[in-house]
Design an enzyme around this catalytic site. Structure first.
Site, short mmCIF file in Angstrom:
data_model
loop_
_atom_site.label_atom_id
_atom_site.label_comp_id
_atom_site.label_asym_id
_atom_site.label_seq_id
_atom_site.Cartn_x
_atom_site.Cartn_y
_atom_site.Cartn_z
N VAL A 52 0.80 -1.22 0.00
CA VAL A 52 0.00 0.00 0.00
C VAL A 52 0.84 1.28 0.00
O VAL A 52 0.28 2.37 -0.10
CB VAL A 52 -0.96 0.04 1.21
N TYR A 53 2.15 1.18 0.11
CA TYR A 53 2.97 2.38 0.10
C TYR A 53 2.92 3.02 -1.29
O TYR A 53 3.32 2.39 -2.28
CB TYR A 53 4.41 2.07 0.48
N ALA A 54 2.42 4.25 -1.32
CA ALA A 54 2.25 4.98 -2.58
C ALA A 54 1.45 4.14 -3.58
O ALA A 54 1.73 4.14 -4.78
CB ALA A 54 3.59 5.38 -3.18
N GLY A 56 1.45 1.05 -4.19
CA GLY A 56 2.26 0.06 -4.90
C GLY A 56 3.45 0.64 -5.64
O GLY A 56 4.33 -0.11 -6.08
#
Length: 312
Positions: A52-54, A56
């Site tokens: 979920v960081y940025a 993907g």
């Protein structure tokens, strides 16, 4: 940089890990490239990310960097699944395997070194969630498995379940917030981790940046505390209790001739059970300060004084 085994597993990681939560969103690719290069040159191996960081894009950037900048063989890559783009949790077998496969595709690898369940999902039977872990390990999608942000009983339930069945993949790590400003995991999580042989990966070891001392006289315009999407993340650590702890860290740093960052990092990095402290530098310059600070080992007297002033 020293390498440590994670709990009672054979997984060795650098005692400082490189977090990538800000990559792409706040840390542009050129800064991330400089960070990873400096980190690897200093002997760092553990790079921590999540699906979920940025949305993907952090994983996608890491994939490009391990192809073109730092060889994948020099790194221990850890990623996470469970959270959805909407911020919900979904630890169903269906979602977990799909999410892991998507992460592998973005990273451009067949296997990650550590796959972590990002949060506990009370709606899904734990046995189903852990069956997905077994499948991921048995099919070579990940070498090791861990959890994040579990309570003490949740960690104990997951770890013991995996230890009690033949052929099950052990839970080797728990990632949890741990710093002089956040010691709650000492109440139940650390005892559970010690009992089950699980290693601790400490996130936000600098108290969400507050332990660097940058907020002593206000909120700098270029800090996370001033950004619209991170202000509420920092705010809980700007109260009077935290201010007193920060002042004690500054006093210790002045006496040792080092930075408050070095004192705070050394304290959590060398706590019992901690395999690695995961730092989330926004800029290359910040990461260089962290790598320099890693040289410090606190004298026993200062460590005990900080224990006292930050006690729960």
């Amino acid at each position: 940089m020293d390498q440590r085994f994670v709990g009672r597993s054979g997984l060795a990681v650098s005692r400082i890990g490189l977090g990538t939560m800000t990559w792409v969103r706040d840390t542009p690719p050129e800064e991330a490239t400089a960070q990873l290069t400096a980190f690897a040159d200093a002997g760092g191996t553990l790079i921590d990310t999540a699906d979920v960081y940025a949305d993907g894009e952090a994983e996608r950037l890491i994939g490009r960097l391990i192809r073109d900048v730092v060889p994948r063989s020099r790194l221990v890559i850890a990623t996470k699944s469970v959270l959805t783009p909407r911020g919900d949790v979904d630890a169903s077998r269906r979602n977990l395997i799909r999410s892991l496969d998507a992460s592998l595709s973005r990273l451009g690898v067949d296997e990650v070194d550590l796959w972590q369940l990002h949060a506990f999902d009370p709606r899904v039977p734990l046995e189903e969630t852990l069956a997905a872990v077994d499948l991921a390990v048995s099919t070579g999608r990940t070498a090791y498995a861990g959890v994040c942000n579990y309570t003490g009983w949740q960690l104990a339930a997951a770890a013991v379940h995996q230890q009690c069945g033949p052929g099950r993949a052990p839970i080797v790590s728990i990632q949890a917030e741990y710093s002089l400003l956040a010691r709650e995991i000492e109440l139940e999580v650390l005892p559970a981790a010690e009992y089950t042989g699980v290693g601790v990966l400490a996130w936000s070891p600098l108290g969400r940046g507050v332990l660097t001392g940058k907020y002593r006289t206000g909120i700098p315009a270029d800090s996370r505390g001033a950004s619209p999407h991170m202000a509420e993340f920092v705010r809980p650590y700007l109260d009077e209790r935290c201010r007193r702890i920060v002042e004690s860290v500054v006093t210790a740093a002045d006496g040792l001739g080092v930075t408050p960052l070095a004192v705070a990092l050394s304290w959590v990095r060398d706590r019992p059970g901690v395999a690695s402290a995961i730092v989330g530098a926004r800029t290359h310059a910040q990461l260089l300060d962290i790598l320099k600070a890693d040289r410090l080992t606190l004298p026993r007297e200062i460590r005990e004084a900080l224990d006292d002033v930050s006690a729960l």
